[in-house]
Design a protein around this motif. Structure first.
Motif, PDB file in Angstrom:
ATOM      1  N   ALA A 248       0.846  -1.207   0.000  1.00  0.00           N
ATOM      2  CA  ALA A 248       0.000   0.000   0.000  1.00  0.00           C
ATOM      3  C   ALA A 248       0.877   1.252   0.000  1.00  0.00           C
ATOM      4  O   ALA A 248       0.570   2.236  -0.682  1.00  0.00           O
ATOM      5  CB  ALA A 248      -0.924  -0.006   1.212  1.00  0.00           C
ATOM      6  N   ALA A 249       1.976   1.225   0.736  1.00  0.00           N
ATOM      7  CA  ALA A 249       2.868   2.398   0.775  1.00  0.00           C
ATOM      8  C   ALA A 249       3.441   2.670  -0.611  1.00  0.00           C
ATOM      9  O   ALA A 249       3.493   3.816  -1.074  1.00  0.00           O
ATOM     10  CB  ALA A 249       3.989   2.167   1.789  1.00  0.00           C
ATOM     11  N   ILE A 250       3.823   1.602  -1.303  1.00  0.00           N
ATOM     12  CA  ILE A 250       4.416   1.786  -2.645  1.00  0.00           C
ATOM     13  C   ILE A 250       3.340   2.269  -3.624  1.00  0.00           C
ATOM     14  O   ILE A 250       3.562   3.189  -4.409  1.00  0.00           O
ATOM     15  CB  ILE A 250       5.087   0.480  -3.128  1.00  0.00           C
ATOM     16  N   ARG A 251       2.147   1.689  -3.526  1.00  0.00           N
ATOM     17  CA  ARG A 251       1.036   2.136  -4.386  1.00  0.00           C
ATOM     18  C   ARG A 251       0.618   3.574  -4.048  1.00  0.00           C
ATOM     19  O   ARG A 251      -0.050   4.223  -4.837  1.00  0.00           O
ATOM     20  CB  ARG A 251      -0.180   1.223  -4.212  1.00  0.00           C
ATOM     21  N   SER A 252       1.005   4.048  -2.884  1.00  0.00           N
ATOM     22  CA  SER A 252       0.673   5.438  -2.507  1.00  0.00           C
ATOM     23  C   SER A 252       1.822   6.386  -2.826  1.00  0.00           C
ATOM     24  O   SER A 252       1.832   7.516  -2.339  1.00  0.00           O
ATOM     25  CB  SER A 252       0.332   5.526  -1.024  1.00  0.00           C
ATOM     26  N   GLY A 253       2.764   5.909  -3.583  1.00  0.00           N
ATOM     27  CA  GLY A 253       3.766   6.811  -4.138  1.00  0.00           C
ATOM     28  C   GLY A 253       5.034   7.004  -3.339  1.00  0.00           C
ATOM     29  O   GLY A 253       5.852   7.873  -3.672  1.00  0.00           O
ATOM     30  N   GLU A 458      -6.466  -0.599  -6.215  1.00  0.00           N
ATOM     31  CA  GLU A 458      -7.371   0.478  -6.643  1.00  0.00           C
ATOM     32  C   GLU A 458      -6.817   1.863  -6.297  1.00  0.00           C
ATOM     33  O   GLU A 458      -7.301   2.871  -6.821  1.00  0.00           O
ATOM     34  CB  GLU A 458      -8.748   0.257  -5.985  1.00  0.00           C
ATOM     35  N   LEU A 459      -5.822   1.921  -5.423  1.00  0.00           N
ATOM     36  CA  LEU A 459      -5.327   3.238  -4.972  1.00  0.00           C
ATOM     37  C   LEU A 459      -4.925   4.128  -6.151  1.00  0.00           C
ATOM     38  O   LEU A 459      -5.142   5.339  -6.127  1.00  0.00           O
ATOM     39  CB  LEU A 459      -4.125   3.056  -4.025  1.00  0.00           C
ATOM     40  N   GLY A 460      -4.362   3.513  -7.165  1.00  0.00           N
ATOM     41  CA  GLY A 460      -3.908   4.306  -8.312  1.00  0.00           C
ATOM     42  C   GLY A 460      -4.982   4.556  -9.347  1.00  0.00           C
ATOM     43  O   GLY A 460      -4.707   5.145 -10.390  1.00  0.00           O
ATOM     44  N   ARG A 461      -6.188   4.100  -9.082  1.00  0.00           N
ATOM     45  CA  ARG A 461      -7.241   4.211 -10.111  1.00  0.00           C
ATOM     46  C   ARG A 461      -8.331   5.205  -9.751  1.00  0.00           C
ATOM     47  O   ARG A 461      -9.307   5.325 -10.471  1.00  0.00           O
ATOM     48  CB  ARG A 461      -7.904   2.842 -10.325  1.00  0.00           C
ATOM     49  N   ILE A 462      -8.206   5.879  -8.649  1.00  0.00           N
ATOM     50  CA  ILE A 462      -9.344   6.732  -8.280  1.00  0.00           C
ATOM     51  C   ILE A 462      -9.144   8.170  -8.789  1.00  0.00           C
ATOM     52  O   ILE A 462      -8.049   8.559  -9.116  1.00  0.00           O
ATOM     53  CB  ILE A 462      -9.611   6.747  -6.760  1.00  0.00           C
TER      54      ILE A 462
END
Ligand SMILES: NC(=O)C1=CN([C@@H]2O[C@H](COP(=O)(O)OP(=O)(O)OC[C@H]3O[C@@H](n4cnc5c(N)ncnc54)[C@H](O)[C@@H]3O)[C@@H](O)[C@H]2O)[C@@H](O)CC1
Ligand SMILES: [K+]
Length: 462
Positions: A248-253, A458-462
């Motif tokens: 999640a941390a990596i998907r959050s940039g 989904e974090l990167g798709r909103i």
């Protein structure tokens, strides 16, 4: 903007003292509410007025609707108005509407029985009135609060209140609009501005508060521009949590991520090759922008030794799940705690019922007392800063009621707090992002079936 009953009364009193009479405030409330009411031209309307100023609002709404040509009846089940401002309005309005002794079934009921003046559970004849309204098939529109619902907390609430279809909250929302026990009575909520100054320490977060620029990348940027964090988690029998948090941390940039996991986690390292790895027994480097500790951890298993190193770091420290303890409040940098109500009960020595019944006060007191950032999780997650002020998240996502959701939030928090103070309100943004991703994935996968990993993707798709 959320207010307690005492704050509303203070604002009201200041306005009155400075030349803005209550009768004009009622006029303003009614003229802002009436155009919003979902009433058809042929609808029959019953306005139920109490004896206080909430009843006064009801009188002005009744008058305005009558002037517009609607068929309006007013019922005063508790007798005439006791407030001067309400009586003045009642005197004129009663010449335009039908005042009835016995209630009649109508298409619309406007509930102006009690507002912020209610104290304790409803007593006397009003109990029958509330039950009568709840038996009606009508659309029920409440002014300020559904009558019977307390303003600030649900600790004494006995379950008897008007079930509104919609509630028009005057000036600001009341805390009970965001408590599990009382929020369902409100129906849909809408805030009505009546032109008074805003002084609230609490804000309401909706989808539009999410800062989409979080996802932007500068074309000349480097990984170090987006922070370097470490997530410390896992224990012999709980090995998945740090990987969920890390992903999640990596998907959050996050620019760079270290994961510190127990030796037993080695077989899972290949599932997240994007991270760098440490073991719990390794010495902590000094160069992290933020640290998260706790997902999947248990007391013992080296926790105290790890914490001794963590607490001397001056970066933000996010403490979650198994690492949450009253023994871990001392840090050099900002401390961010992320308990669910059960964990918060252990931190405060208060029961889950006491916490859930009075979340705003308990959370605010705790954050101030310990000078911490607090994220009290739930349907309406509270995000509180060390000054006791905060925000409530209203983006609901039932898909998050599942193991692993907390680990994801910790990962997002780590990513956003690693951005070296560049972001405003990283905790608020993390909570919003988490909820929005879960809500978004719930459109294509049933919420019951959503995996924590689906939310991460989904974090990167909103
Ligand atoms: N500043 C603001 O936001 C404004 C507030 N106004 C209205 O004023 C309302 C508050 O008015 P009031 O302070 O007069 O109070 P309410 O009208 O909410 O209720 C007061 C009445 O409830 C009775 N009561 C209290 N507890 C009870 C219980 N447990 N069982 C049975 N009866 C009980 C009291 O005896 C009193 O007659 C607000 O909710 C709002 O609707 C508006 O008039 C406009 C301005
Ligand atoms: K009401």
């Amino acid at each position: 903007m959320i207010y307690t009953a005492a704050e509303i009364k203070q604002i009201d009193q200041t306005a009155t003292q400075n030349g803005m009479p209550e009768s004009i405030l009622m006029e303003r409330a009614a003229s802002a509410i009436v155009p919003k009411l979902p009433i058809e031209s042929h609808s029959t309307i019953l306005v139920v007025c109490g004896t206080g100023n909430n009843g006064g609002d009801g009188w002005v709404v009744a008058r305005e609707l009558a002037v517009k040509g609607h068929e309006v009846s007013v019922w005063l089940p508790l007798g005439d108005s006791k407030s001067e401002a309400a009586s003045t309005h009642a005197a004129y309005a009663s010449s335009l509407v039908r005042v009835i002794e016995q209630p009649v079934a109508t298409d619309i009921v406007i509930d102006a029985l009690f507002g912020v003046g209610l104290s304790g559970p409803v007593t006397g004849k009003a109990r029958d009135v509330i039950e009568w309204v709840n038996q009606q098939m009508a659309t029920v529109l409440s002014i300020d609060l559904p009558s019977g619902i307390p303003s600030d907390h649900a600790l004494e609430f006995d379950g008897l209140a008007i079930q509104a279809t919609r509630t028009y909250c005057l000036h600001g929302y009341k805390r009970t609009a965001f408590l599990n026990r009382t929020s369902p009575y409100y129906g849909q909520i809408e805030r009505i501005d009546i032109g008074l100054p805003h002084t609230s320490g609490w804000s309401v977060l909706t989808e539009s508060d999410f800062n989409r620029s979080l996802l932007e990348r500068d074309r000349f940027s480097h990984k170090t521009d987006y922070g370097h964090g470490i997530l410390i988690g896992g224990s012999r029998h709980l090995l998945g949590a740090p990987f969920l948090g890390g992903r999640a941390a990596i998907r959050s940039g996050i620019g760079l991520l270290n994961l510190s996991v127990p030796r037993e986690a080695s077989p899972f390292i290949s599932t997240l090759p994007e991270a760098m790895y440490n073991q719990h027994t390794d010495v902590l480097e000094q160069s992290y922008d933020a640290i998260a500790i706790g997902p999947g951890m248990v007391e013992g298993e080296g926790m105290d030794t790890i914490w001794q190193q963590v607490k001397h770091q001056s970066c933000p420290i996010i403490v979650d799940a198994g690492a949450l303890s009253t023994r871990r409040f001392e840090t050099r940098g900002p401390l961010i705690l992320t308990p669910h109500p059960g964990e918060f009960s252990r931190l405060t020595n208060q029961s889950v019922e006491e916490i859930e019944g009075d979340r705003f006060a308990v959370a605010s007191e705790f954050a101030k007392q310990h000078r911490v950032h607090l994220i009290l999780k739930g349907t309406y997650t509270l995000i509180v800063t060390p000054d006791g002020k905060g925000a409530v998240n209203t983006v609901e996502a039932s898909a998050l009621a599942k193991g692993g959701s907390g680990d994801i939030l910790t990962g997002i928090l780590l990513a956003l707090w690693s951005r070296k103070g560049e972001l405003q309100s990283p905790s608020e943004q993390a909570v919003l992002w988490h909820a929005l991703a879960a809500k978004s994935i719930s459109r294509t996968i049933h919420p019951a079936s959503v995996l924590a990993s689906d939310v991460i993707e989904e974090l990167g798709r909103i």
